[in-house]
Design a protein around this motif. Structure first.
Motif, PDB file in Angstrom:
ATOM      1  N   CYS A  93     -11.147   4.291 -36.403  1.00  0.00           N
ATOM      2  CA  CYS A  93     -12.278   5.118 -35.979  1.00  0.00           C
ATOM      3  C   CYS A  93     -13.429   4.918 -36.961  1.00  0.00           C
ATOM      4  O   CYS A  93     -13.223   5.006 -38.175  1.00  0.00           O
ATOM      5  CB  CYS A  93     -11.898   6.592 -35.932  1.00  0.00           C
ATOM      6  SG  CYS A  93     -10.495   6.958 -34.860  1.00  0.00           S
ATOM      7  N   PRO A  94     -14.634   4.637 -36.504  1.00  0.00           N
ATOM      8  CA  PRO A  94     -15.764   4.460 -37.425  1.00  0.00           C
ATOM      9  C   PRO A  94     -16.110   5.757 -38.143  1.00  0.00           C
ATOM     10  O   PRO A  94     -15.884   6.852 -37.617  1.00  0.00           O
ATOM     11  CB  PRO A  94     -16.913   4.023 -36.506  1.00  0.00           C
ATOM     12  CG  PRO A  94     -16.551   4.582 -35.168  1.00  0.00           C
ATOM     13  CD  PRO A  94     -15.053   4.526 -35.094  1.00  0.00           C
ATOM     14  N   VAL A  95     -16.638   5.640 -39.338  1.00  0.00           N
ATOM     15  CA  VAL A  95     -17.132   6.802 -40.070  1.00  0.00           C
ATOM     16  C   VAL A  95     -18.262   7.428 -39.253  1.00  0.00           C
ATOM     17  O   VAL A  95     -19.207   6.743 -38.864  1.00  0.00           O
ATOM     18  CB  VAL A  95     -17.654   6.393 -41.464  1.00  0.00           C
ATOM     19  CG1 VAL A  95     -18.242   7.602 -42.189  1.00  0.00           C
ATOM     20  CG2 VAL A  95     -16.534   5.763 -42.276  1.00  0.00           C
ATOM     21  N   ALA A 148     -22.362   7.205 -47.545  1.00  0.00           N
ATOM     22  CA  ALA A 148     -21.709   6.207 -46.699  1.00  0.00           C
ATOM     23  C   ALA A 148     -22.605   4.996 -46.490  1.00  0.00           C
ATOM     24  O   ALA A 148     -22.137   3.850 -46.504  1.00  0.00           O
ATOM     25  CB  ALA A 148     -21.333   6.827 -45.362  1.00  0.00           C
ATOM     26  N   VAL A 149     -23.891   5.233 -46.320  1.00  0.00           N
ATOM     27  CA  VAL A 149     -24.842   4.120 -46.158  1.00  0.00           C
ATOM     28  C   VAL A 149     -24.937   3.312 -47.447  1.00  0.00           C
ATOM     29  O   VAL A 149     -24.994   2.074 -47.414  1.00  0.00           O
ATOM     30  CB  VAL A 149     -26.227   4.658 -45.745  1.00  0.00           C
ATOM     31  CG1 VAL A 149     -27.261   3.530 -45.741  1.00  0.00           C
ATOM     32  CG2 VAL A 149     -26.164   5.315 -44.375  1.00  0.00           C
ATOM     33  N   ALA A 150     -24.920   3.996 -48.588  1.00  0.00           N
ATOM     34  CA  ALA A 150     -25.027   3.309 -49.880  1.00  0.00           C
ATOM     35  C   ALA A 150     -23.836   2.396 -50.140  1.00  0.00           C
ATOM     36  O   ALA A 150     -23.965   1.379 -50.833  1.00  0.00           O
ATOM     37  CB  ALA A 150     -25.167   4.330 -51.003  1.00  0.00           C
ATOM     38  N   MET A 176     -25.331  -1.685 -39.978  1.00  0.00           N
ATOM     39  CA  MET A 176     -26.162  -1.027 -38.973  1.00  0.00           C
ATOM     40  C   MET A 176     -25.448   0.227 -38.485  1.00  0.00           C
ATOM     41  O   MET A 176     -24.224   0.255 -38.399  1.00  0.00           O
ATOM     42  CB  MET A 176     -26.452  -1.974 -37.807  1.00  0.00           C
ATOM     43  CG  MET A 176     -27.299  -3.174 -38.174  1.00  0.00           C
ATOM     44  SD  MET A 176     -27.790  -4.148 -36.724  1.00  0.00           S
ATOM     45  CE  MET A 176     -26.181  -4.680 -36.143  1.00  0.00           C
ATOM     46  N   TRP A 177     -26.220   1.247 -38.137  1.00  0.00           N
ATOM     47  CA  TRP A 177     -25.671   2.513 -37.674  1.00  0.00           C
ATOM     48  C   TRP A 177     -26.228   2.836 -36.293  1.00  0.00           C
ATOM     49  O   TRP A 177     -27.409   2.621 -36.008  1.00  0.00           O
ATOM     50  CB  TRP A 177     -26.025   3.648 -38.641  1.00  0.00           C
ATOM     51  CG  TRP A 177     -25.274   3.557 -39.936  1.00  0.00           C
ATOM     52  CD1 TRP A 177     -25.448   2.635 -40.930  1.00  0.00           C
ATOM     53  CD2 TRP A 177     -24.224   4.418 -40.360  1.00  0.00           C
ATOM     54  NE1 TRP A 177     -24.564   2.862 -41.951  1.00  0.00           N
ATOM     55  CE2 TRP A 177     -23.797   3.953 -41.646  1.00  0.00           C
ATOM     56  CE3 TRP A 177     -23.601   5.540 -39.811  1.00  0.00           C
ATOM     57  CZ2 TRP A 177     -22.780   4.571 -42.352  1.00  0.00           C
ATOM     58  CZ3 TRP A 177     -22.583   6.161 -40.516  1.00  0.00           C
ATOM     59  CH2 TRP A 177     -22.185   5.677 -41.785  1.00  0.00           C
ATOM     60  N   SER A 215     -25.036  12.136 -33.173  1.00  0.00           N
ATOM     61  CA  SER A 215     -23.937  11.608 -33.950  1.00  0.00           C
ATOM     62  C   SER A 215     -24.342  10.254 -34.486  1.00  0.00           C
ATOM     63  O   SER A 215     -25.092   9.521 -33.834  1.00  0.00           O
ATOM     64  CB  SER A 215     -22.669  11.483 -33.099  1.00  0.00           C
ATOM     65  OG  SER A 215     -22.866  10.561 -32.050  1.00  0.00           O
ATOM     66  N   SER A 216     -23.888   9.915 -35.666  1.00  0.00           N
ATOM     67  CA  SER A 216     -24.203   8.625 -36.277  1.00  0.00           C
ATOM     68  C   SER A 216     -22.913   7.967 -36.679  1.00  0.00           C
ATOM     69  O   SER A 216     -22.008   8.601 -37.235  1.00  0.00           O
ATOM     70  CB  SER A 216     -25.129   8.807 -37.478  1.00  0.00           C
ATOM     71  OG  SER A 216     -24.542   9.677 -38.445  1.00  0.00           O
TER      72      SER A 216
END
Length: 241
Positions: free
Chosen positions: A165-167, A189-191, A197-198, A237-238
């Motif tokens: 499952c993706p974060v 999480a992005v760092a 890509m999100w 949601s991202s």
């Protein structure tokens, strides 16, 4: 053993000594066609090749019964059976009285309906459903999970089975809930993977509209802050693609 399957409006009847088969209502299914034969829209109607094949596959399995369901051409209203577990309709769910099914989320689904399915089909609820399942099974996958999705290529090099499952994070634009939005968790999480890509999706049944792809915290934050400034009732949601 009690049959815990929930039909759309009330529990389906059971046969003596065994659970009743699941009930499928396929709107305007052509009862004269040969199951498994090539689909022809001119003769098989507007249910579509996918839903027709799905209906026939489930019935051929032996644990599903197909029930009569048809849209009245004069009134455009779909006549549904009293009980069913799965509803497959024609394009846009035309003629289905969603309010009579106890479906309280707007807009209604395009074509199909299963009681309680918004816990999976609405993105914000899906994130919460998966988080609750992970906690309930103490980090293990549910035993009902198909083996193909719980091992081998599905997991790759991951050691945590829930990495399938993706974060994901859920953000609300409601003023009373802005402070609880997980900005710090998303930024961390992005760092960890700045090049990832999100996908940012509205969770209010947008049917594919308003979905954007962003990379890097600056782009993602700008999109989320714009959503927050709108004061929209829905959530976003991202998650990485």
């Amino acid at each position: 053993m009690e049959d815990d399957r929930q039909p759309a409006n009330r529990r389906a009847e059971r046969r003596p000594g065994q659970p009743s088969p699941w009930q499928i209502a396929a709107v305007n299914y052509n009862e004269t066609r040969v199951p498994g034969s090539a689909y022809c829209e001119a003769t098989d109607g507007k249910l579509g090749s996918v839903y027709t094949a799905l209906t026939e596959t489930l019935v051929m399995r032996g644990d599903w019964n197909r029930l009569f369901a048809e849209r009245d051409r004069a009134t455009d209203v779909v006549q549904l059976p009293d009980t069913f577990n799965l509803l497959l309709g024609t394009a846009q769910g035309k003629g289905i009285a969603w309010n009579r099914l106890g479906y309280g989320v707007w807009p209604p689904p395009l074509a199909n309906y299963v009681h309680g399915f918004e816990s999976l089909t609405r993105k914000g609820r899906l994130v919460r459903t998966l988080a609750a399942a992970c906690e309930a099974y103490a980090g293990r996958l549910p035993p009902e999970m198909p083996r193909e999705l719980a091992s081998g290529a599905a997991l790759g090099s991951a050691t945590d089975p829930w990495d399938i499952c993706p974060v994901s994070f859920v953000f609300s634009a409601a003023p009373s809930r802005l402070a609880a939005n997980p900005y710090e968790q998303l930024r961390d999480a992005v760092a960890r993977d700045p090049s990832a890509m999100w996908i940012l999706k509205p969770t209010d049944g947008c049917k594919g509209e308003g979905i954007v792809i962003r990379r890097g915290w600056k782009e993602i934050a700008a999109e989320l802050f714009e959503h927050a400034a709108s004061g929209a009732n829905g959530e976003r949601s991202s998650a990485p693609p």
